[in-house]
Enzyme design. Structure first.
Site, mmCIF file in Angstrom:
data_model
loop_
_atom_site.group_PDB
_atom_site.id
_atom_site.type_symbol
_atom_site.label_atom_id
_atom_site.label_comp_id
_atom_site.label_asym_id
_atom_site.label_seq_id
_atom_site.Cartn_x
_atom_site.Cartn_y
_atom_site.Cartn_z
ATOM 1 N N HIS A 1 0.849 -1.190 0.000
ATOM 2 C CA HIS A 1 0.000 0.000 0.000
ATOM 3 C C HIS A 1 0.884 1.239 0.000
ATOM 4 O O HIS A 1 1.831 1.338 0.789
ATOM 5 C CB HIS A 1 -0.913 0.012 1.226
ATOM 6 C CG HIS A 1 -1.972 -1.034 1.191
ATOM 7 N ND1 HIS A 1 -3.052 -0.977 0.332
ATOM 8 C CD2 HIS A 1 -2.118 -2.190 1.902
ATOM 9 C CE1 HIS A 1 -3.822 -2.033 0.510
ATOM 10 N NE2 HIS A 1 -3.289 -2.792 1.459
ATOM 11 N N CYS B 1 -0.635 1.898 -5.209
ATOM 12 C CA CYS B 1 -1.344 3.121 -5.580
ATOM 13 C C CYS B 1 -0.350 4.256 -5.776
ATOM 14 O O CYS B 1 0.606 4.398 -5.006
ATOM 15 C CB CYS B 1 -2.365 3.483 -4.501
ATOM 16 S SG CYS B 1 -3.666 2.267 -4.264
#
Length: 382
Positions: free
Chosen positions: A154, A196
């Protein structure tokens, strides 16, 4: 390093004199003699199952293409194979048909669980590790090493989280690569990140000979893929899924180049917009083979000619063999047909009534009994 051998009968001395000199000179001028891979999953907890599957899938691919465990540093922040929520213990799957177990029988995890930290990661890259550290936890690369670095987890604009407790920034990563270059720890480096806003992680790179790929641009999310209702989580991320589908078509002698890798996951498939950066890389990506980073195979021709290794590259007189032996070229063994496996339809699972259905059925039976016989007969139920 695996070697492909090809034996041929001895050609005439006149025909090989000039060509052989050029081949030998080119061989010793090459800046690339060995390959390494650093594969990092930075996420823990069961809902991040896909990040472990991403990393193990890349691990399986580079091993299939020839990089041995001794040249792979594998870092997994969590052990999904042994998680109590795993309905199939000791397995990790990257596709919902559950045909290919990427955990396998011979996985060698070098850093696991809470060993996967920003400090340990940077120490591996820069070589600043305690003397007692075993060889399996060291990146023993040199100035002739091509390094594949894959990271997943992440992240956000300019950072990647480790263990949900700390993070590494794009500046720290860029400085680590510069230390590696100054200490002559790589020849060329391929950086791939699936997270991301992944493109933000290579914006600050400034060291030579680095090629970088990311699953998403700044401001975009990197999306998951392959949901599985039995496990209750997604099995992979979209970008890594299509990269691995591409790699399954690669074999050790493949001539596929990096430009082909740039096109494997268009926005229509990934939903996010993958990015790449090549301005720091000295070679044209069209001339860079996929196996320059994902594989570790070198072709070697066996010749009866004796070649001197002095600066003049003078070819010495060779002895004439009594019998010329010609053998067929060795071929690569057929690989597991993963491309066919991942396109299979998932198997139909046996239907079992959910727990709520059973509870509701019992409640209905009790209500009917109570309405029919009254409360004085309820004692016969218990």
């Amino acid at each position: 390093m695996q070697v492909e051998l090809q034996c041929r009968s001895r050609p005439s001395t006149e025909a090989i004199s000039h060509d052989r000199q050029d081949q030998v000179e080119q061989f010793f001028k090459s800046g690339h003699t060995n390959n390494w891979a650093v594969l990092v999953c930075t996420s823990r907890f069961w809902f991040n199952y896909r990040h472990v599957a991403n990393t193990l899938s890349v691990y399986r691919s580079v091993k299939r293409l020839g990089i041995p465990d001794s040249h792979i540093v594998l870092m997994l922040a969590d052990d999904m194979a042994c998680n109590s929520r795993n309905p199939k213990p000791a397995t990790v799957f990257s596709h919902k048909n559950m045909e290919l177990n990427v955990y396998g029988d011979d996985v060698e995890v070098d850093y696991r669980s809470y060993e996967v930290t920003v400090e340990n990661f940077l120490r591996v890259l820069t070589g600043r590790i305690p003397p007692s550290t075993p060889r399996s936890k060291r990146l023993l690369s040199d100035d002739k090493s091509n390094i594949l670095m894959y990271m997943t987890g992440h992240g956000g604009n300019g950072f990647l989280k480790f263990q949900d407790s700390e993070e590494i920034t794009n500046v720290e990563l860029a400085d680590a690569f510069e230390q590696m270059w100054q200490k002559r720890r790589y020849n060329e480096l391929l950086f791939i990140i699936d997270t991301c806003q992944g493109a933000s992680m290579y914006e600050r790179f400034y060291s030579p000979n680095i090629m970088a790929l990311a699953s998403s641009q700044v401001g975009e999310d990197s999306l998951s893929h392959q949901p599985d209702l039995g496990i209750g989580v997604h099995l992979m991320d979209r970008y890594t899924f299509y990269v691995l589908e591409f790699l399954e078509e690669i074999h050790p002698a493949s001539q596929t180049n990096m430009n082909d890798l740039f096109q494997v996951c268009p926005k229509s498939l990934c939903v996010s917009t993958p990015g790449h950066r090549t301005d720091l890389f000295q070679r044209d990506p069209q001339n860079v083979l996929i196996t320059d980073f994902f594989g570790s195979v070198r072709k070697v021709e066996i010749t009866t000619e004796t070649i001197s290794l002095d600066p003049n590259l003078v070819i010495l007189e060779s002895r004439t063999p009594k019998d010329e032996i010609t053998t067929e070229a060795l071929k690569y063994a057929e690989q597991l047909p993963v491309a066919q496996i991942i396109h299979q339809k998932p198997k139909q699972k046996d239907w079992h009534p959910p727990g709520g259905f059973i509870l509701g059925l019992w409640a209905l039976i009790i209500m009917v009994f109570f309405k029919t016989y009254g409360i004085k007969h309820m004692k016969h139920i218990f």
